[in-house]
Design an enzyme around this catalytic site. Structure first.
Site, PDB file in Angstrom:
ATOM      1  N   GLN A 307     -28.194  73.531  91.154  1.00 22.67           N
ATOM      2  CA  GLN A 307     -29.705  73.585  90.630  1.00 22.67           C
ATOM      3  C   GLN A 307     -30.143  72.283  90.325  1.00 22.67           C
ATOM      4  O   GLN A 307     -31.324  72.051  90.568  1.00 22.67           O
ATOM      5  CB  GLN A 307     -29.503  74.478  89.421  1.00 22.67           C
ATOM      6  CG  GLN A 307     -31.047  74.677  88.588  1.00 22.67           C
ATOM      7  CD  GLN A 307     -32.055  75.094  89.316  1.00 22.67           C
ATOM      8  OE1 GLN A 307     -31.821  76.228  90.186  1.00 22.67           O
ATOM      9  NE2 GLN A 307     -33.311  74.547  88.853  1.00 22.67           N
ATOM     10  N   GLU A 308     -29.158  71.260  89.876  1.00 19.87           N
ATOM     11  CA  GLU A 308     -29.741  69.930  89.535  1.00 19.87           C
ATOM     12  C   GLU A 308     -30.095  68.988  90.848  1.00 19.87           C
ATOM     13  O   GLU A 308     -31.173  68.469  90.644  1.00 19.87           O
ATOM     14  CB  GLU A 308     -28.653  69.331  88.739  1.00 19.87           C
ATOM     15  CG  GLU A 308     -28.328  69.729  87.323  1.00 19.87           C
ATOM     16  CD  GLU A 308     -29.406  69.635  86.288  1.00 19.87           C
ATOM     17  OE1 GLU A 308     -30.207  68.605  86.716  1.00 19.87           O
ATOM     18  OE2 GLU A 308     -29.526  70.065  85.234  1.00 19.87           O
ATOM     19  N   SER A 309     -29.087  69.055  91.738  1.00 19.33           N
ATOM     20  CA  SER A 309     -29.381  68.303  92.842  1.00 19.33           C
ATOM     21  C   SER A 309     -29.228  68.721  94.281  1.00 19.33           C
ATOM     22  O   SER A 309     -29.229  68.073  95.409  1.00 19.33           O
ATOM     23  CB  SER A 309     -28.381  66.975  92.478  1.00 19.33           C
ATOM     24  OG  SER A 309     -27.030  67.439  93.010  1.00 19.33           O
TER      25      SER A 309
END
Length: 479
Positions: A307-309
């Site tokens: 989700q972050e990267s």
């Protein structure tokens, strides 16, 4: 032994027996309490009862375990060979309760007694998205429509056939709807019918499946009990469902199992599957090592990283967060991370930071909400989350339930609300999407890394049919 002593002992035994009868009367509920076991029929399905990384799960499983606790007994689950067997067994009184996502129908009400409904669904025709979508019942004659024996889907199709004589279908005596959805996914049949809650969950795992149209009006799901003049167990089930409806426990469980099910669209789903093959392998050992150190499921940690990267170690965002876990410079310093773009350091730091988020949550927040709050905190910070919980309480919601707080987080973007908070303005919709996406990625990653139980069940059923044998699946009693 003297006559007087015999009379005394007899009187004591009588008093004890009479006391037990007063506590556990001679009725169905009393007998279950005395035995200490509630016998439950169910079926293996993402909507009902299945093996998860944390143990058995499913909406029906959670409801049954709560009811068993409510009456002070343990639950024993049995999975009959077929759905049709399940209906016959509960009608014949072979178990206390059938908790299996059963639709209330007039035909079934003649053979079993239904408790209060807990969920509303519609029956839907399902097809593969790489085929032409049928728009009407009459178009189903261009392919193979197969449904499972004993399901309410057959009744719905029979009603439609009266106005659509060309409508025809095959009844599968062995496979349940889950098995037929697998056959449809594999291209072995063209159409099947499934309840809306079932296809909502299974489409995450079979993204090629799509909904053509509804074949029924909204219908209700409920527990079924044998028909009997003794209504003691039925009455207690009714009281239980009234209680968990009033105190929002039922709504909380529905949110737990269905609240995030539609968070990922088909593009997100397919992109994730591709990145799992092309990107995750080089980082999986790092997620696994860091997760074990902090007692986290590595797949949840990997879902956060995605989700972050999207699992890119050189990812950078305009605010200046970097790396797979997208740590801020201040967070990296706090965690003693020297190089945020180093995947090992980033994943270790992210795991430690997430664990800290879990630990700083209020002790009043239970799992799994505690994890969802910790994820929101990872994204928006504990301060803004604290403000949202206060707003939730002011508006009559429960500040310890994610299903209530996620409705109020977006208010932090409105001056009417954030001007009265301690930590001010925030894009409150972002942590909501953040948490729901991670829950979706986690479920999908679990599905892709665990043995496909639906496929296994289909293969075993087909082998049994080929060998002309019979089999019964009874999971180990959950004592």
């Amino acid at each position: 032994m003297t006559r007087q002593r015999q009379l005394i002992i007899g009187s004591v035994v009588f008093l004890i027996f009479a006391s037990l009868l007063a506590i556990f009367p001679q009725n169905k509920l009393g007998r279950i309490k005395r035995s200490g076991t509630l016998h439950v029929l169910t079926r293996v399905d993402p909507t009902t009862y299945y093996q998860s990384p944390q143990g058995f799960s499913g909406l029906e499983y959670d409801l049954v375990m709560l009811f068993a606790e409510h009456i002070g007994v343990k639950a024993k689950f049995e999975v009959p060979k077929t759905f049709s067997n399940l209906l016959n067994d509960i009608s014949a009184g072979q178990a206390d309760i059938a908790a299996a996502g059963l639709t209330i129908t007039p035909q079934r009400k003649q053979k079993m007694r239904f408790a209060l409904a807990y969920l509303e669904v519609t029956e839907q025709v399902i097809y593969r998205s790489d085929h032409r979508r049928p728009k009407t019942i009459n178009e189903l004659d261009k392919g193979i429509l197969e449904v499972s024996k004993g399901t309410s889907h057959i009744n719905s199709l029979s009603v439609l056939k009266k106005k659509n004589p060309k409508l025809d279908w095959t009844v599968n005596d062995e496979l349940d709807t889950n098995g037929l959805l697998y056959l449809l996914h594999e291209g072995l049949i063209d159409y099947t019918v499934a309840d809306s809650n079932q296809i909502l969950l299974i489409r995450r795992f079979y993204p090629a499946l799509n909904i053509a149209f509804d074949v029924s009006k909204p219908q209700q799901l409920a527990w079924a009990l044998p028909i009997s003049e003794d209504t003691s167990l039925y009455d207690e089930v009714e009281r239980f469902f009234k209680r968990i409806t009033a105190d929002k426990t039922l709504a909380q469980l529905i949110e737990k199992h269905y609240g995030h099910a539609s968070s990922l669209n088909i593009v997100d789903n397919c992109t994730f599957r591709e990145h799992r093959k092309s990107r995750l392998p080089q980082y999986q050992q790092y997620f696994d090592t860091a997760a074990k150190e902090h007692e986290i499921d590595w797949r949840l940690l990997a879902a956060i990283g995605y989700q972050e990267s999207h699992w890119l170690d050189n990812a950078v965002s305009p605010p200046g967060v970097e790396g797979i876990m997208m740590l801020t410079n201040d967070t990296a310093k706090l965690l003693n991370i020297k190089n945020r773009r180093d995947p090992v350091e980033s994943i270790k730091g992210g795991a430690r930071y997430f664990k800290q988020r879990i630990q700083v949550m209020s002790e009043d927040i239970p799992e799994p909400d505690r994890t969802w709050f910790a994820l929101a905190s990872y994204n928006v910070g504990t301060g803004h989350l604290h403000d949202a919980r206060i707003i939730t309480q002011k508006l009559g919601g429960d500040p310890n339930k994610w299903m209530d707080v996620k409705k109020r987080l977006p208010l932090l973007a409105q001056p009417k609300w954030y001007e009265k908070t301690q930590y001010g303005q925030a894009r409150g919709d972002e942590p909501v999407h953040y948490v729901e996406n991670i829950r979706g990625y986690y479920d999908l990653l679990v599905w892709l890394t665990e043995e496909n139980q639906i496929k296994k069940s289909v293969m075993e059923t087909e082998k049994i049919s080929e060998d002309n044998q019979t089999a019964e699946v009874i999971p180990a009693p959950l004592y």
